[in-house]
Design a protein around this motif. Structure first.
Motif, short mmCIF file in Angstrom:
data_model
loop_
_atom_site.label_atom_id
_atom_site.label_comp_id
_atom_site.label_asym_id
_atom_site.label_seq_id
_atom_site.Cartn_x
_atom_site.Cartn_y
_atom_site.Cartn_z
N UNK A 1 -12.82 -58.79 19.35
CA UNK A 1 -13.97 -57.92 19.57
C UNK A 1 -15.19 -58.58 20.17
N UNK A 2 -15.08 -59.83 20.62
CA UNK A 2 -16.27 -60.58 21.02
C UNK A 2 -17.00 -59.96 22.20
N UNK A 3 -16.27 -59.54 23.22
CA UNK A 3 -16.93 -58.96 24.39
C UNK A 3 -17.64 -57.66 24.04
N UNK A 4 -16.99 -56.86 23.20
CA UNK A 4 -17.60 -55.59 22.77
C UNK A 4 -18.84 -55.85 21.93
N UNK A 5 -18.75 -56.82 21.02
CA UNK A 5 -19.89 -57.16 20.17
C UNK A 5 -21.07 -57.62 21.03
N UNK A 6 -20.83 -58.53 21.96
CA UNK A 6 -21.91 -59.04 22.82
C UNK A 6 -22.60 -57.91 23.57
N UNK A 7 -21.79 -57.01 24.12
CA UNK A 7 -22.36 -55.91 24.91
C UNK A 7 -23.16 -54.96 24.04
N UNK A 8 -22.57 -54.53 22.93
CA UNK A 8 -23.25 -53.54 22.09
C UNK A 8 -24.52 -54.10 21.47
#
Length: 266
Positions: A13-20
């Motif tokens: 989930x790292x990319x989603x976390x960074x974006x959100x």
């Protein structure tokens, strides 16, 4: 008001976390196309990051397919956090302002105990007239049942040679294909898949599995739908990175990747 919708979250989930977190957003809806860890395994990390998920959608009979204990634990975690979970099947449609998400697969009468890649959520996303077909990890055995015309095709199963057959590609007839897979993979995307895409003149972009890719639509400056095709095939590969993004002034659709897009063909 605006809605934030996610489709799959990768293994951490790292990319989603960074974006959100950068955008100060929660998820109004999260579509988990199936419960394999490389698509849904990052749920705990997202929740631990303080991101709220208001609704989760999964394919019909998602928990009744062949899955290991770690995959089955994903929805148990969601239920434990009080997140509503809804199963979807072909014919269902959800709307978010000018965006419609249409479910093309699986059927409600699908058998239990199958490979989860046979029965993922296949979603056609209508972004105010621009059509994106997300085929998840759908296998070639079932893709004819989920085929639908589109502008952008998210190629099934990371470009596996066993998906994206000639008849399927001819019917969906995309102007651009996106493939998510590791840049170090020796078998993905499959050479046969790339040959079939090239034979039909479909430009192909590859992005790393853990990068975040977004496809956006906006009004066309010249007033003609479809003029974005020139951008997708000719200019979409120019320095698209996390820091900088180029866009054709006349495009109605553009692609942004949190990592780097690599041209394979087109």
């Amino acid at each position: 008001g605006d809605k934030t919708v996610g489709i799959d979250i990768a293994s951490d989930g790292s990319a989603v976390i960074d974006y959100l977190l950068a955008e100060g957003r929660d998820l109004d809806a999260l579509y988990l196309t199936h419960l394999h860890l490389d698509h849904a395994g990052g749920l705990s990390e997202i929740l631990d990051a303080g991101i709220q998920i208001r609704q989760i959608y999964v394919p019909w009979n998602a928990e009744e397919q062949r899955l290991d204990e770690r995959s089955l634990a994903i929805l148990a975690l969601a239920r434990g956090r009080g997140i509503p979970i809804t199963s979807l099947a072909r014919g269902d449609e959800l709307r978010y302002n000018k965006t419609a998400i249409q479910v093309k697969w699986p059927d409600r009468d699908c058998r239990r105990g199958q490979n989860a890649n046979d029965l993922p959520l296949v979603l056609r996303i209508d972004l105010d007239g621009a059509l994106i077909l997300n085929t998840s990890d759908l296998t070639g055995s079932y893709e004819r049942y989920a085929a639908a015309p589109c502008d952008v095709l998210k190629v099934a199963h990371h470009g596996s040679r066993d998906s994206s057959g000639e008849e399927f590609l001819a019917f969906v007839s995309p102007k651009l294909a996106l493939i998510s897979c590791s840049s170090t993979s020796r078998s993905l995307p499959g050479a046969e898949t790339l040959e079939r895409l090239a034979a039909q003149g479909i430009p192909v972009l590859r992005y790393r599995t853990h990068d975040l890719t977004a496809v956006h639509t906006e009004p066309c400056a010249c007033g003609r739908r479809g003029c974005w095709e020139q951008y997708a095939s000719a200019n979409a590969l120019k320095r698209i990175t996390r820091e900088a993004m180029e866009r054709c002034p006349d495009s109605a659709l553009w692609v942004h990747c949190a990592g780097k897009l690599e041209q394979i063909s087109g």
